[in-house]
Design a protein around this motif. Structure first.
Motif, short mmCIF file in Angstrom:
data_model
loop_
_atom_site.label_atom_id
_atom_site.label_comp_id
_atom_site.label_asym_id
_atom_site.label_seq_id
_atom_site.Cartn_x
_atom_site.Cartn_y
_atom_site.Cartn_z
N VAL A 232 0.88 -1.16 0.00
CA VAL A 232 0.00 0.00 0.00
C VAL A 232 0.92 1.22 0.00
O VAL A 232 1.82 1.32 0.84
N VAL A 233 0.71 2.13 -0.94
CA VAL A 233 1.60 3.27 -1.11
C VAL A 233 0.81 4.57 -1.03
O VAL A 233 -0.27 4.68 -1.60
N LYS A 234 1.35 5.53 -0.29
CA LYS A 234 0.74 6.84 -0.19
C LYS A 234 1.82 7.90 -0.39
O LYS A 234 2.95 7.72 0.06
N GLN A 235 1.46 9.00 -1.06
CA GLN A 235 2.41 10.08 -1.33
C GLN A 235 2.00 11.33 -0.57
O GLN A 235 0.81 11.59 -0.36
N LEU B 182 21.64 28.51 0.47
CA LEU B 182 20.28 28.30 0.97
C LEU B 182 19.30 28.23 -0.20
O LEU B 182 19.31 29.08 -1.08
N HIS B 183 18.49 27.17 -0.22
CA HIS B 183 17.48 27.00 -1.26
C HIS B 183 16.38 26.09 -0.73
O HIS B 183 16.51 25.51 0.34
N GLY B 184 15.31 25.98 -1.46
CA GLY B 184 14.19 25.17 -0.99
C GLY B 184 13.70 24.20 -2.04
O GLY B 184 14.03 24.30 -3.22
N HIS B 185 12.89 23.24 -1.56
CA HIS B 185 12.30 22.22 -2.43
C HIS B 185 10.86 21.98 -1.99
O HIS B 185 10.52 22.15 -0.82
N THR B 186 10.07 21.55 -2.93
CA THR B 186 8.81 20.89 -2.60
C THR B 186 9.12 19.40 -2.67
O THR B 186 9.22 18.84 -3.76
N TYR B 187 9.35 18.82 -1.51
CA TYR B 187 9.68 17.39 -1.44
C TYR B 187 8.41 16.57 -1.65
O TYR B 187 7.33 16.96 -1.22
N ARG B 188 8.58 15.43 -2.30
CA ARG B 188 7.49 14.47 -2.40
C ARG B 188 7.97 13.20 -1.69
O ARG B 188 9.03 12.65 -2.02
N LEU B 189 7.21 12.78 -0.73
CA LEU B 189 7.55 11.61 0.07
C LEU B 189 6.59 10.49 -0.29
O LEU B 189 5.37 10.67 -0.28
N GLU B 190 7.15 9.33 -0.61
CA GLU B 190 6.36 8.16 -0.97
C GLU B 190 6.64 7.08 0.06
O GLU B 190 7.80 6.71 0.28
N VAL C 72 16.36 10.47 3.57
CA VAL C 72 15.47 9.33 3.34
C VAL C 72 15.74 8.20 4.33
O VAL C 72 14.81 7.54 4.79
N VAL C 73 17.00 7.98 4.69
CA VAL C 73 17.30 6.95 5.69
C VAL C 73 16.73 7.35 7.05
O VAL C 73 16.11 6.54 7.74
N PHE C 74 16.92 8.60 7.41
CA PHE C 74 16.37 9.11 8.68
C PHE C 74 14.85 8.97 8.70
O PHE C 74 14.27 8.49 9.69
N LEU C 75 14.19 9.37 7.63
CA LEU C 75 12.73 9.28 7.58
C LEU C 75 12.27 7.83 7.64
O LEU C 75 11.28 7.52 8.31
N TYR C 76 12.97 6.94 6.96
CA TYR C 76 12.63 5.52 7.04
C TYR C 76 12.69 5.04 8.49
O TYR C 76 11.76 4.40 8.98
N GLU C 77 13.79 5.34 9.16
CA GLU C 77 13.96 4.87 10.55
C GLU C 77 12.88 5.43 11.47
O GLU C 77 12.33 4.71 12.30
N GLU C 78 12.58 6.71 11.33
CA GLU C 78 11.57 7.33 12.18
C GLU C 78 10.18 6.78 11.90
O GLU C 78 9.41 6.52 12.82
N LEU C 79 9.85 6.59 10.65
CA LEU C 79 8.53 6.05 10.29
C LEU C 79 8.40 4.59 10.70
O LEU C 79 7.35 4.17 11.20
N ARG D 137 9.32 0.52 1.99
CA ARG D 137 10.14 1.43 1.20
C ARG D 137 9.75 2.85 1.50
O ARG D 137 8.58 3.16 1.73
N VAL D 138 10.74 3.74 1.49
CA VAL D 138 10.50 5.18 1.56
C VAL D 138 11.29 5.81 0.43
O VAL D 138 12.48 5.53 0.26
N ARG D 139 10.62 6.64 -0.33
CA ARG D 139 11.24 7.34 -1.45
C ARG D 139 11.03 8.84 -1.22
O ARG D 139 9.92 9.27 -0.96
N LEU D 140 12.10 9.59 -1.32
CA LEU D 140 12.04 11.03 -1.13
C LEU D 140 12.47 11.73 -2.41
O LEU D 140 13.62 11.67 -2.80
N TRP D 141 11.50 12.38 -3.06
CA TRP D 141 11.76 13.14 -4.27
C TRP D 141 12.19 14.53 -3.87
O TRP D 141 11.46 15.24 -3.17
N GLU D 142 13.37 14.95 -4.32
CA GLU D 142 13.84 16.30 -4.03
C GLU D 142 13.42 17.26 -5.15
O GLU D 142 13.17 18.44 -4.90
N THR D 143 13.35 16.75 -6.35
CA THR D 143 12.86 17.50 -7.50
C THR D 143 11.93 16.57 -8.27
O THR D 143 11.88 15.36 -7.98
#
Length: 144
Positions: A16-19, A38-46, A96-103, A120-126
């Protein structure tokens, strides 16, 4: 007549996958190039969770995934300066490794999420670039 028919089709494992998206700023340390500024992103997390459907036919409710990610990721990182939030260089790979561990830790503590795994955790930076970590890589690393 749902009551007379089984609610679960088959007991095969299902992913089951959610973004999600969140906006955050950062800068890379020890890096030569534009991303050192310094810059920013709209990250997409899957987020992918895998398990066997329960008797109702559900692996995990999408709303449970949403609540988990909101609590663990979005409340902490959305519209934030990532360098102030974590004690490591804010590369997509580290994040992405940090987010995987926390989730994964939070999922294990969720009573409704029994017999499921964070696969799986996928983190889109762009829109064209992402970093990913899979459960099998974590397991392999822990057994080395």
């Amino acid at each position: 007549m749902v009551a007379q028919n089984p609610l679960r089709y088959r007991a095969l494992p299902v992913s089951v996958v959610k973004q999600f998206t969140f906006d955050a700023a950062h800068r890379l340390e020890a890096y030569e190039g534009k991303c050192a500024q310094l810059h920013g992103h709209t990250y997409r997390l899957e987020v992918e969770i895998k398990g066997h459907p329960d008797p109702r036919g559900l692996v995990i409710d999408f709303n449970e995934i949403k609540a988990l990610v909101e609590r663990v990721v979005l409340e902490r990182f959305d519209h934030r300066y990532l360098n102030d939030e974590v004690p490591f260089n804010t590369t997509a790979e580290n994040l992405v490794v940090f987010l995987y561990e926390e989730l994964a830790k939070a999922l294990r503590q969720t009573p409704q999420a029994t017999d499921v795994n964070l696969e799986r955790v996928r983190l889109w930076e762009t829109p064209t670039s992402y970093a990913e970590v899979q459960r099998e890589d974590i397991i392999r690393r822990e057994t080395e």
